[in-house]
Structures are given as C-alpha cells and as structure tokens.
Design a protein around this motif. Structure first.
Motif, PDB file in Angstrom:
ATOM      1  N   LYS A  99      16.098  72.850  83.237  1.00  0.00           N
ATOM      2  CA  LYS A  99      16.886  71.803  82.565  1.00  0.00           C
ATOM      3  C   LYS A  99      16.474  71.666  81.103  1.00  0.00           C
ATOM      4  N   ASP A 100      15.165  71.724  80.861  1.00  0.00           N
ATOM      5  CA  ASP A 100      14.657  71.604  79.489  1.00  0.00           C
ATOM      6  C   ASP A 100      15.175  72.738  78.623  1.00  0.00           C
ATOM      7  N   CYS A 101      15.184  73.949  79.185  1.00  0.00           N
ATOM      8  CA  CYS A 101      15.675  75.125  78.445  1.00  0.00           C
ATOM      9  C   CYS A 101      17.154  74.975  78.105  1.00  0.00           C
ATOM     10  N   LYS A 102      17.942  74.525  79.056  1.00  0.00           N
ATOM     11  CA  LYS A 102      19.380  74.370  78.826  1.00  0.00           C
ATOM     12  C   LYS A 102      19.642  73.334  77.732  1.00  0.00           C
ATOM     13  N   ARG A 103      18.888  72.230  77.754  1.00  0.00           N
ATOM     14  CA  ARG A 103      19.062  71.207  76.710  1.00  0.00           C
ATOM     15  C   ARG A 103      18.656  71.740  75.347  1.00  0.00           C
ATOM     16  N   ALA A 104      17.697  72.650  75.311  1.00  0.00           N
ATOM     17  CA  ALA A 104      17.197  73.188  74.042  1.00  0.00           C
ATOM     18  C   ALA A 104      18.201  74.121  73.394  1.00  0.00           C
ATOM     19  N   ALA A 150      10.924  66.997  76.061  1.00  0.00           N
ATOM     20  CA  ALA A 150      11.689  67.122  74.824  1.00  0.00           C
ATOM     21  C   ALA A 150      11.185  68.247  73.928  1.00  0.00           C
ATOM     22  N   CYS A 209      13.473  79.459  75.784  1.00  0.00           N
ATOM     23  CA  CYS A 209      13.301  78.415  74.762  1.00  0.00           C
ATOM     24  C   CYS A 209      12.184  78.733  73.775  1.00  0.00           C
ATOM     25  N   ALA A 262      13.625  71.236  73.002  1.00  0.00           N
ATOM     26  CA  ALA A 262      14.678  70.817  72.071  1.00  0.00           C
ATOM     27  C   ALA A 262      14.109  70.578  70.673  1.00  0.00           C
ATOM     28  N   ILE A 306      21.296  73.868  72.555  1.00  0.00           N
ATOM     29  CA  ILE A 306      22.454  73.035  72.227  1.00  0.00           C
ATOM     30  C   ILE A 306      23.456  73.814  71.402  1.00  0.00           C
TER      31      ILE A 306
END
Length: 109
Positions: free
Chosen positions: A102-107, A28, A81, A31, A109
C-alpha cells in the motif's frame, strides 16, 4: 520548492499521528521520498541534501525487523519505491504482505 516542502510535511504529519511507531500500510516515508526526488530532479539542492541524509539513515536499518546493518553490510532496497531497506528477502516479503504494498502504491502518485 512545493514538492520538497510537501515531502517533509508528510513525514511531520505522520510523526504527529503515529509517533515513532511506523506501521506497514501507514508509512509516509515512501511518498516523502517520491516528492523529495521530484524536487531534486527540478534542481533543488536542499532536497538533494535531505535525500542523502534519509538514504544514509535508511540503509543502516531494516524497515521490517529494525536490525541494524553491520559495517560494510548492504541491505536490499525496495525496487519499487526505493525508500525502504531490508536485511533479507524474507523481511522484504513479510513487510510487503504486512502493508508495504500500500505504501509503495501511494508513493507512485
């Protein structure tokens, strides 16, 4: 203020779910950095101070292998990110393939 609280809440929730076992793909932190930066950009001084604290801590340890930086050593920062640091290009690529993507894409937003 809600962006700042949301970023901090994300980390608190992730810590409750995973403890100190942060796994690529379920981290997390990117994000949380994203939301704190939003708050900082809106003039929130508490977010600015929190970011400084997190960045100082993040710069000193590789997000992939947990190697600690030596005095004066600078780790490579994820260019997307800007929330993770790596001791080498190899560690960065390994983390990306292991799920940091995946973490970068969620960050973002």
């Amino acid at each position: 203020i809600s962006s700042c609280l949301y970023g901090k809440s994300l980390l608190h929730f992730a810590n409750r779910l995973h403890g100190n076992n942060i796994t690529n793909g379920f981290n997390a932190l990117p994000a949380a950095f994203f939301w704190l930066r939003k708050s900082r950009d809106m003039g929130r001084n508490d977010a600015r101070e929190q970011l400084k604290e997190w960045e100082t801590a993040g710069r000193s340890i590789c997000a992939n292998c947990a190697k600690k930086a030596e005095t004066g050593e600078k780790f490579k920062q994820c260019s997307k990110c800007k929330a993770q640091w790596y001791c080498s290009k190899e560690c960065q690529v390994e983390a990306w393939r292991a799920g940091h993507k995946k973490d970068c894409k969620r960050a973002a937003i």
